[in-house]
Design a protein around this motif. Sequence first.
Motif: not given
Length: 460
Positions: A151-152, A238
């Motif tokens: 994701s990052s 998350k």
Amino acid sequence: MDKVPIVPADDAAKSRLKKLAWHFECHHKAKPEFFIRVPGRVNLIGEHIDYSGYAVCPMAIEQNILVAIGQSKDDRISITNIDPKYEEIDMDLSISSFREVLMRHEIKWYKYFVCGLTEGFELAKSGLELIRGLNTSIWGTIPPAAGLSSSSALVCSGVLAITHANKLHLAKDILATQSAKAERLIGTEGGGMDHAIAFLAQQGTAKLIEFNPLRATDVTLPRDAVFVIADSMKRHNKAAFNNYNTRVVECKLAAKIIAKKYGICWRDIEILIDVQRVLGKTLKEMADIAAQELSDCDVQEICQILQVSVMELSAIVKIDNDDTRKFHLRKRAQHVFEEAARVIEFRDVCCQESTNQIQRLGELMIASHRSLRYLFDCSIDEVNQLVDMAIDSGAAGARLTGAGWGGCVIALTTKDKADEFVKDLGDKMREAYHLSDETDMDTLIFKTEPGQGAAVYSKF
Ligand code: NG1
Ligand code: MG
């Protein structure tokens, strides 16, 4: 601070770039002007402490996000993915249309890229009069929701894509800080580890990443050490659960309550490292303070200690009026202080060659996992089982990596044992997960080495 390097594509990247360029041309009817590459990461030690301000020790991995980029004629943003299971999207080039996409309720892969575009746009806006629209095509090889920071990497790609396309060549730390801010638009109150290593990583070395101000220093791993990533195949998104944000709230509350109990102005204290600095204590002393001064509290009890109303508290940390949660302040803060100390010891052991270097690093990793399991409550049975299997297969140490509640394990072994270890643990995984003989085990268990941070490919 250095800027993201602009380099010709290396041989390893070329065949993927060609394929991606072809996909780009089919979709956007033009050739890409440049490409960017942002790596995933594995955290060797220092879990759930970045958002309390403490140093962590990650390295970039080979798996990455590649983006082909070209200017659009109509000042729109178009995003496609080479993998057809990831749908494409097209939107206006404006903060309001980015925000509209981010507000939509469904979880979509491209939202991470759009977060990056949003904050990258903010950066670009201040330096430029005209911002150009973009056509982009993306190809990721980082397993999603596995603790390897897919994701990052997408968020960082969005920031780098829009700034570079607009000829804004920013320092790596600015890009990293803006990317960390960008990912919070998704709703997770994460720390800055992933974005920092994505930009600041260097081939051949892990990094000690420190915050406020952001710094990265080399952690040269022992020559004999081999790190292996193994995937529990359990996924945890998350953004879809509040357990990560609850940990962030718990750590913040723990910091404020310690401050209050020590007569410090607790409203000025945001994170655990703040209170440590004001008290001038060691990490060991802070862990003792956490054990003595903190306990499990609900909202009412926290309000009593801090002498505030629930409404006042909800303006300080994200809690609801009818919040019935028990906040496990003691365990969380103890983990943070002890894990922060383990990171420093890990770095120190790496710096001093000795005969039991690997054994000591392994012990620190095992202690880290135990703490994540019992104090931070962010592991799950499948991940614990995988850690145990890794130790059974001869690893010097193993621990979950990333946020937890699923995802991958990082294990430490030595050069002479690495192949045998991968084979043995692979066999155990095959049996435990009922995998067929056809399963490609190379994507589920693989050796990894410290890779290079983000780069721009001008040609290929
Ligand atoms: P994952 O879930 O592995 O991407 C998250 C946070 C990190 C850090 C780790 C736990 C984000 C973007 N990443 O990583 O900052 O807190 O958990 O150490 O929120
Ligand atoms: Mg992530």
